[in-house]
Scaffold this active site. Structure first.
Site, PDB file in Angstrom:
ATOM      1  N   ARG A   1       0.818  -1.221   0.000  1.00  0.00           N
ATOM      2  CA  ARG A   1       0.000   0.000   0.000  1.00  0.00           C
ATOM      3  C   ARG A   1       0.849   1.268   0.000  1.00  0.00           C
ATOM      4  NH1 ARG A   1      -5.434  -0.986   1.814  1.00  0.00           N
ATOM      5  NH2 ARG A   1      -5.610   1.212   2.178  1.00  0.00           N
TER       6      ARG A   1
ATOM      7  N   TRP B   1       3.069   6.236   2.222  1.00  0.00           N
ATOM      8  CA  TRP B   1       3.182   6.715   0.838  1.00  0.00           C
ATOM      9  C   TRP B   1       3.003   8.219   0.956  1.00  0.00           C
ATOM     10  CZ3 TRP B   1       0.392   9.484  -2.777  1.00  0.00           C
ATOM     11  CH2 TRP B   1       0.798   9.346  -4.104  1.00  0.00           C
TER      12      TRP B   1
ATOM     13  N   ASN C   1      -3.762   7.662   7.617  1.00  0.00           N
ATOM     14  CA  ASN C   1      -3.827   7.427   6.186  1.00  0.00           C
ATOM     15  C   ASN C   1      -4.843   8.415   5.640  1.00  0.00           C
ATOM     16  OD1 ASN C   1      -3.820   6.370   3.666  1.00  0.00           O
ATOM     17  ND2 ASN C   1      -4.802   4.438   4.190  1.00  0.00           N
ATOM     18  N   GLY C   2      -4.489   9.179   4.608  1.00  0.00           N
ATOM     19  CA  GLY C   2      -5.442  10.149   4.044  1.00  0.00           C
ATOM     20  C   GLY C   2      -4.839  11.527   4.008  1.00  0.00           C
TER      21      GLY C   2
ATOM     22  N   GLU D   1      -3.212  -0.774 -21.811  1.00  0.00           N
ATOM     23  CA  GLU D   1      -2.908  -1.536 -20.600  1.00  0.00           C
ATOM     24  C   GLU D   1      -1.485  -2.127 -20.669  1.00  0.00           C
ATOM     25  OE1 GLU D   1      -3.983  -1.721 -17.740  1.00  0.00           O
ATOM     26  OE2 GLU D   1      -3.311  -3.609 -16.919  1.00  0.00           O
TER      27      GLU D   1
ATOM     28  N   LYS E   1       1.429  -1.278 -18.014  1.00  0.00           N
ATOM     29  CA  LYS E   1       2.145  -2.316 -17.250  1.00  0.00           C
ATOM     30  C   LYS E   1       3.648  -2.086 -17.362  1.00  0.00           C
ATOM     31  CE  LYS E   1      -0.146  -3.597 -15.161  1.00  0.00           C
ATOM     32  NZ  LYS E   1      -1.472  -3.138 -15.102  1.00  0.00           N
TER      33      LYS E   1
ATOM     34  N   LYS F   1      -0.750   0.604  -4.224  1.00  0.00           N
ATOM     35  CA  LYS F   1      -1.795  -0.289  -4.715  1.00  0.00           C
ATOM     36  C   LYS F   1      -3.171   0.340  -4.642  1.00  0.00           C
ATOM     37  CE  LYS F   1      -3.312  -4.152  -6.198  1.00  0.00           C
ATOM     38  NZ  LYS F   1      -3.067  -4.322  -7.632  1.00  0.00           N
TER      39      LYS F   1
HETATM   40  C1  G6P Z   1      -3.531   2.373  -8.578  1.00  0.00           C
HETATM   41  C2  G6P Z   1      -3.006   0.976  -8.848  1.00  0.00           C
HETATM   42  C3  G6P Z   1      -3.533   0.490 -10.196  1.00  0.00           C
HETATM   43  C4  G6P Z   1      -5.048   0.558 -10.226  1.00  0.00           C
HETATM   44  C5  G6P Z   1      -5.558   1.955  -9.891  1.00  0.00           C
HETATM   45  C6  G6P Z   1      -7.061   1.962  -9.667  1.00  0.00           C
HETATM   46  O1  G6P Z   1      -2.966   3.258  -9.469  1.00  0.00           O
HETATM   47  O2  G6P Z   1      -1.603   0.961  -8.833  1.00  0.00           O
HETATM   48  O3  G6P Z   1      -3.113  -0.839 -10.402  1.00  0.00           O
HETATM   49  O4  G6P Z   1      -5.505   0.204 -11.495  1.00  0.00           O
HETATM   50  O5  G6P Z   1      -4.959   2.412  -8.677  1.00  0.00           O
HETATM   51  O6  G6P Z   1      -7.337   1.184  -8.539  1.00  0.00           O
HETATM   52  P1  G6P Z   1      -8.683   0.426  -8.255  1.00  0.00           P
HETATM   53  O7  G6P Z   1      -8.464  -0.254  -6.955  1.00  0.00           O
HETATM   54  O8  G6P Z   1      -9.741   1.491  -8.176  1.00  0.00           O
HETATM   55  O9  G6P Z   1      -8.940  -0.501  -9.370  1.00  0.00           O
END
Ligand code: G6P
Length: 614
Positions: A27, A75, A101-102, A487, A491, A609
């Site tokens: 996270r 983060w 967090n926030g 996509e 990646k 994440k």
């Molecule tokens: C972050 C993650 C991505 C994800 C995006 C949306 O950027 O690293 O992998 O696609 O958030 O997240 P969600 O949980 O809403 O699909």
């Protein structure tokens, strides 16, 4: 985004907290810290820049005793990722410690007020402002910690999940949430707290998902109590945690990302279980059936999402428009929520989110709901905020996704959206019975087809070997496979830090073609489909300029394969289902390039994440 862990009970807290931080490290991972109250009543805080392992090294020789503690992996939002800004933060008198967090949006105003009352600040964070505010209120109003937290949070604008320790009350953790998740785990006279259930799963399966504006007291010897921000007592609702330890471990794979790529035959089967019935040639999505009319009569469908989930939404646009004949708009949640979007009666909003917690997607959902739209959520994490806000929806059921780069969640989202599109089409009569049957049959075959593609892993690894020094990549696709190109590019850039762009193949002529040279690898997603001939011409244009072509083609393909430098093949499939197959080689290609470059694929730099801040 940021991980929170807390423990109060009969065991030594440090090991539980560190293990929890490791589980939550996906996270956020720029710094970490822990606060413990020991037997003598000292409140010790240890913090380190870097990963949880750096914190462990830092704390190695310190007093780590204590049966109550809170811990955090960060983060960064406010202030650089360094030791000073890492959580926990002490209050002025060092009697309180907080993790958060926030984002506290009005932190600057609050800080100014506190400075006028003599409070000093050691960090640049918004979080430290909150702990000082709690202390200020606690002293000024002579109230207990829970009331001080409640009064302080009533002055706060923003999003938070917090946990607070008070050395004057060494049996108590006070925690609260708003727009950022928190889960409590219940043991026997012991409590666990975490920003998701992964640190809790090995200790208990009894959990309470806190709601927005809940303030919880976890007190050794006394139990648990919940009060809302507006001071209403609540009865905690205990749920059973449907998560197993093996789901959150690597299971022999070197990285979570590879494990999750290889899990896709099973996870897609799980997403379809009880929903796709080949014998009866039928699909059943209860979230759709219960709200059939909303979809059938929809004038428009608006899809809101971020990141990879947004790409799944783009694929759904092609699918819903083709089979259900409903106009679809796919919106970045962050843009949608701040535009003045026109939402009409009869609009359906589909929110796609793996975590179910992405701040922008959640805010877009809340806004659309207020304006009267019907909200359908497609999420993976059970009990998360988006499904709880939506009117209805469909879980993707792929288990926890831990690699920061989304893989198995994406294919499951596309599967759920395809099922939905086919069902709407069938109910509306815009999809013929024959085509529907062909689609259902082919959907059920997707897990096996993915298995076949995964067998080419070695070949893909060898291709990856050639491109570890590339500086740029272009990804091209058309129709259903244009979002796959986006996509694939995402990646690669996420985990290998190679610049990559996805483009609709025909758009190449309007700009990106200028970049093509023998230095430029171009990945072309070119399965057999309606625009196949067109994409052949696009590849010829690349070859004429000496570009290097890596193509993803349908088995037996001749034309594209002949033109390409490298080819990866997928089994033939219905066109609308090809994204579920073409994306697999692109996931593997990105993975192998990143590993060969020595990158940390599970925890790529600067990413997180679950993006619970906007
Ligand atoms: C972050 C993650 C991505 C994800 C995006 C949306 O950027 O690293 O992998 O696609 O958030 O997240 P969600 O949980 O809403 O699909």
């Amino acid at each position: 985004m940021c991980g929170i862990v807390g423990y109060v009970g009969k065991r030594e807290a440090f090991d539980i907290l560190i293990k929890g931080l490791h589980r939550l490290e996906y996270r956020g991972y720029d710094s970490a810290g822990v606060a413990l109250i020991n037997k003598k009543g000292n409140l010790n805080i240890y913090k380190a820049k870097g990963k949880v392992a750096d914190l462990e090294a830092f704390a190695a020789q310190k007093d780590k005793s204590g049966k109550i503690g809170i811990a955090h992996t960060r983060w960064a939002t406010h202030g650089a990722p360094n030791q000073q800004n890492a959580h926990p933060h002490y209050s002025e008198s060092e009697t309180l410690a907080i993790i958060h967090n926030g984002i506290i949006e009005n932190y600057a105003v609050l800080k100014k007020g506190l400075q006028q009352h003599g409070f000093t600040f050691r960090s640049e964070t918004d979080t430290e402002v909150l702990v000082q505010l709690i202390e200020y209120i606690k002293q000024k109003d002579n109230v207990n910690l829970q009331t001080a937290v409640q009064l302080a949070l009533n002055q706060v604008v923003g999003a938070y999940a917090i946990a607070v320790l008070d050395k004057e009350n060494p049996n108590l953790i006070v925690a609260a949430r708003k727009s950022s998740p928190l889960v409590v785990g219940l043991g026997e006279d012991e409590y666990f707290l975490a920003s998701d259930a992964t640190p809790i799963v090995e200790y208990t399966d009894k959990v309470i998902y806190l709601d927005d504006e809940d303030i919880v007291c976890l007190e050794r010897g006394k139990g648990i109590s919940i009060r809302t921000l507006s001071n209403v007592e609540k009865t905690p609702e205990i749920k059973k945690l449907e998560l197993t330890l093996s789901e959150i471990e690597k299971g022999g794979y070197p990285h979570f990302m590879l494990k999750e790529i290889f899990e896709q035959p099973q996870t897609l089967a799980a997403s379809m279980r009880g929903r796709v019935n080949v014998e009866l040639n039928n699909i059943t999505l209860s979230g759709f059936i219960d709200n059939k009319d909303k979809f059938i009569n929809a004038k428009r469908i608006i899809i809101v999402a971020c990141g990879t989930s947004w790409h799944a939404g783009l694929i759904a646009m092609y699918c819903i428009e083709e089979f259900a004949h409903i106009p679809v708009e796919v919106e970045y949640a962050s843009e949608f929520r701040y535009r003045k979007p026109v939402i009409n009666q009869g609009d359906v909003v589909i929110a796609i989110s793996q975590s179910g917690e992405t701040a922008d997607t959640l805010a877009a959902v809340e806004m659309a709901k207020k304006q009267g739209a019907f909200i359908f959520g497609i999420c993976n994490v059970v009990g998360s905020s988006i499904p709880r806000t939506a009117h209805s929806g469909c879980y993707t059921h792929v288990g926890p996704e831990i690699g920061v780069a989304s893989t198995k969640a994406f294919t499951a989202q596309v599967t759920a959206l395809s099922m939905l599109a086919f069902m709407i089409g069938r109910e509306k009569g815009t999809l013929s019975k024959e085509k529907y049957l062909a689609l259902v049959k082919d959907l059920a075959l997707v897990p096996d087809k993915i298995r076949y593609i995964l067998e080419q892993n070695k070949n893909i690894e060898q291709i990856a070997e050639q491109f570890t020094t590339a500086q740029n990549f272009l990804y091209l696709g058309r129709g259903y496979n244009f979002p796959v190109a986006l996509e694939g590019a995402l990646k690669l850039k996420e985990i290998s830090y190679i610049h990559a762009e996805g483009y609709p193949a025909a758009e190449m002529k309007h700009g990106p073609i200028a970049l093509i040279s023998e230095e430029m690898p171009v990945v072309v997603v070119a399965p057999h489909c309606g625009t196949y001939e067109k994409i052949v011409s696009n590849i010829q244009e690349i070859k004429a300029r000496h570009g290097i072509v890596i193509s993803v083609v349908t088995e037996g393909d001749i034309q594209v394969s002949k033109l390409s430098d490298y080819t990866i093949s997928i089994p033939a499939a219905e066109e609308s289902l090809t994204p579920l197959l073409t994306v697999i080689p692109l996931q593997l290609l990105a993975y192998h390039i990143a590993v060969k470059k020595g990158c940390d694929v599970d925890q790529p730099r600067n990413l997180a994440k679950s993006v619970t801040v906007e």
